[in-house]
Scaffold this active site. Structure first.
Site, PDB file in Angstrom:
ATOM      1  N   THR A  15       1.347   1.837 -11.243  1.00  0.00           N
ATOM      2  CA  THR A  15       0.417   2.111 -10.144  1.00  0.00           C
ATOM      3  C   THR A  15      -0.071   0.822  -9.496  1.00  0.00           C
ATOM      4  O   THR A  15       0.010  -0.263 -10.072  1.00  0.00           O
ATOM      5  CB  THR A  15      -0.797   2.927 -10.642  1.00  0.00           C
ATOM      6  OG1 THR A  15      -1.520   2.172 -11.601  1.00  0.00           O
ATOM      7  CG2 THR A  15      -0.349   4.241 -11.253  1.00  0.00           C
ATOM      8  N   ASP A  16      -0.574   0.963  -8.274  1.00  0.00           N
ATOM      9  CA  ASP A  16      -1.107  -0.178  -7.540  1.00  0.00           C
ATOM     10  C   ASP A  16      -2.631  -0.162  -7.574  1.00  0.00           C
ATOM     11  O   ASP A  16      -3.233   0.659  -8.277  1.00  0.00           O
ATOM     12  CB  ASP A  16      -0.571  -0.192  -6.111  1.00  0.00           C
ATOM     13  CG  ASP A  16      -0.962   1.048  -5.310  1.00  0.00           C
ATOM     14  OD1 ASP A  16      -1.894   1.771  -5.709  1.00  0.00           O
ATOM     15  OD2 ASP A  16      -0.323   1.296  -4.270  1.00  0.00           O
ATOM     16  N   GLN A  17      -3.270  -1.025  -6.793  1.00  0.00           N
ATOM     17  CA  GLN A  17      -4.735  -1.106  -6.779  1.00  0.00           C
ATOM     18  C   GLN A  17      -5.390   0.171  -6.291  1.00  0.00           C
ATOM     19  O   GLN A  17      -6.542   0.428  -6.597  1.00  0.00           O
ATOM     20  CB  GLN A  17      -5.184  -2.260  -5.879  1.00  0.00           C
ATOM     21  CG  GLN A  17      -5.318  -3.567  -6.609  1.00  0.00           C
ATOM     22  CD  GLN A  17      -5.989  -4.605  -5.727  1.00  0.00           C
ATOM     23  OE1 GLN A  17      -5.731  -4.664  -4.532  1.00  0.00           O
ATOM     24  NE2 GLN A  17      -6.837  -5.415  -6.325  1.00  0.00           N
ATOM     25  N   MET A  18      -4.662   0.983  -5.559  1.00  0.00           N
ATOM     26  CA  MET A  18      -5.209   2.232  -5.050  1.00  0.00           C
ATOM     27  C   MET A  18      -5.100   3.359  -6.077  1.00  0.00           C
ATOM     28  O   MET A  18      -5.537   4.471  -5.837  1.00  0.00           O
ATOM     29  CB  MET A  18      -4.498   2.635  -3.754  1.00  0.00           C
ATOM     30  CG  MET A  18      -4.740   1.654  -2.620  1.00  0.00           C
ATOM     31  SD  MET A  18      -3.867   2.102  -1.097  1.00  0.00           S
ATOM     32  CE  MET A  18      -2.178   1.717  -1.543  1.00  0.00           C
ATOM     33  N   VAL A  20      -2.282   4.690  -7.118  1.00  0.00           N
ATOM     34  CA  VAL A  20      -1.106   5.525  -6.888  1.00  0.00           C
ATOM     35  C   VAL A  20       0.150   4.749  -7.292  1.00  0.00           C
ATOM     36  O   VAL A  20       0.138   3.520  -7.374  1.00  0.00           O
ATOM     37  CB  VAL A  20      -0.998   6.012  -5.426  1.00  0.00           C
ATOM     38  CG1 VAL A  20      -2.210   6.833  -5.031  1.00  0.00           C
ATOM     39  CG2 VAL A  20      -0.814   4.854  -4.464  1.00  0.00           C
TER      40      VAL A  20
END
Length: 141
Positions: A15-18, A20
């Site tokens: 996942t990324d910082q968001m 997702v």
């Protein structure tokens, strides 16, 4: 139509910082799906490599539809979209547990000799494999 399925447990690292799944991870999942369909058909990509052949990606298209998050499970569905003398196009659908489509994609591959990168026909290298792809491909030409 023959469709191979592989379940993927989404890891936090994907996942990324968001929160997702980072877009490039879908490409990794597609490769997992491609390997799975090959194995489901009774062949191995590693076997081709051992015999001195590679199957590089020459084109890739992906459409993102609905984000996925850590803790969810994704299912990668893979099929043979088309198969010709030198090129094979794999089709993919990555779906949520409830069936919602997260992404659709295609990847186009050629078979090449490892030492020269010269294209070679799958029919010449692995006739049974080529025959199976022709039998199950979606687009019958």
């Amino acid at each position: 139509m023959f469709i191979s399925e592989k379940e993927i447990e989404i890891r936090y690292a994907e996942t990324d910082q968001m929160g997702v799944v980072y877009h490039a991870n879908y490409l990794v999942w597609m490769e997992i799906g491609r390997t799975k369909i090959i194995e489901d058909l009774g062949f191995t990509y590693a076997g081709l490599e051992t015999e001195g052949y590679l199957s590089p990606v020459i084109d890739l298209s992906i459409q993102y539809k609905a984000s996925m998050k850590y803790g969810q499970k994704a299912t990668v569905r893979t099929w043979i979209e088309s198969h010709g003398r030198l090129r094979t196009i794999y089709g993919y659908e990555i779906v949520h547990e409830d069936g919602t489509v997260a992404a659709t994609a295609t990847s186009e591959h050629v078979l090449v000799k490892k030492e020269s990168f010269r294209p070679v026909s799958l029919a010449k290298v692995a006739p049974d494999w080529d025959s199976k792809y022709n039998e199950i491909k979606q687009n019958k030409d």
